[in-house]
Scaffold this motif. Structure first.
Motif, PDB file in Angstrom:
ATOM      1  N   THR A   1      40.566  46.589  41.885  1.00 29.59           N
ATOM      2  CA  THR A   1      39.829  45.349  41.597  1.00 29.59           C
ATOM      3  C   THR A   1      38.506  45.306  42.366  1.00 29.59           C
ATOM      4  O   THR A   1      38.312  46.035  43.335  1.00 29.59           O
TER       5      THR A   1
ATOM      6  N   ARG B   1      44.030  39.610  43.919  1.00 33.48           N
ATOM      7  CA  ARG B   1      44.592  40.399  42.807  1.00 33.48           C
ATOM      8  C   ARG B   1      44.121  39.923  41.442  1.00 33.48           C
ATOM      9  O   ARG B   1      44.245  40.644  40.456  1.00 33.48           O
TER      10      ARG B   1
ATOM     11  N   LYS C   1      39.213  43.340  37.137  1.00 35.31           N
ATOM     12  CA  LYS C   1      39.973  44.585  37.085  1.00 35.31           C
ATOM     13  C   LYS C   1      39.009  45.733  36.759  1.00 35.31           C
ATOM     14  O   LYS C   1      38.346  45.714  35.731  1.00 35.31           O
TER      15      LYS C   1
END
Length: 186
Positions: free
Chosen positions: A78, A83, A87
């Motif tokens: 990333t 998270r 991406k």
């Protein structure tokens, strides 16, 4: 070696010549450099782990450093430490616990970019990673796509680790040199 290749695959002579010409252009091309920071979302446990043990030695069970354990990795890459940030790709490869005295890995990882500025390229690193140290240096040993013939080094750090969920975030900064592929075309 070329004659052997032609015997095995005689129709590929043209492709081989084209690749050799391309290599010569890459070698002569101007070099670009970049500093690239990415984050590896390392799920060691939970409902969807991205790191799996595939082998261990007889000694692993009694080793304070997990000596002899081998894991395969397919971690999310990333742009930020969260998270849910953009991406960029995957960090894929093998890690093995290879030091009897301290926690250190021997790593062979490919950072494949399927999004962002470097889409379609990859950076390959390999070497020894003493995981409890700060600013761990590993060599860049190659790449593909825009990073074809890449060289340089990476600095990695553990950004965060949650022992309850067994989830870590690793920060990698690549200092990479590679041929300017725009020069190759000219």
């Amino acid at each position: 070696m070329e004659k052997l290749f032609q015997i095995v695959n005689p129709s590929s002579t043209h492709d081989s010549d084209a690749q050799e010409e391309r290599l010569n252009k890459l070698i002569k091309a101007k070099e670009k450099t970049a500093k690239i920071r990415v984050y590896v979302q390392d799920a060691l446990g939970g409902s969807n782990p991205t790191v799996w043990e595939v082998a261990r030695s007889v000694q692993t069970k009694n080793s304070p450093t997990n000596f002899g354990q081998v894991r395969v990795v397919d971690d999310l890459l990333t742009s930020g430490s969260d998270r849910n940030s953009e991406k960029l790709g995957r960090a894929q490869g093998l890690i093995s616990f290879s030091d009897l005295c301290e926690s250190a890995l021997t790593m062979n990882l490919t950072f494949y970019f399927h999004g962002g500025e470097h889409k379609g390229g990859s950076i390959c690193i390999g070497g020894r990673n003493p995981i409890n140290n700060k600013d761990r240096e590993l060599p860049i040993i190659g790449g593909t796509g825009v990073f074809r013939m890449a060289r340089g080094y990476s600095i990695s750090n553990t950004f965060s680790f949650d022992p309850v969920s067994n989830y870590g975030v690793l920060e990698y900064t690549f200092y990479v040199a590679y041929p300017d592929h725009h020069e190759e075309i000219c």
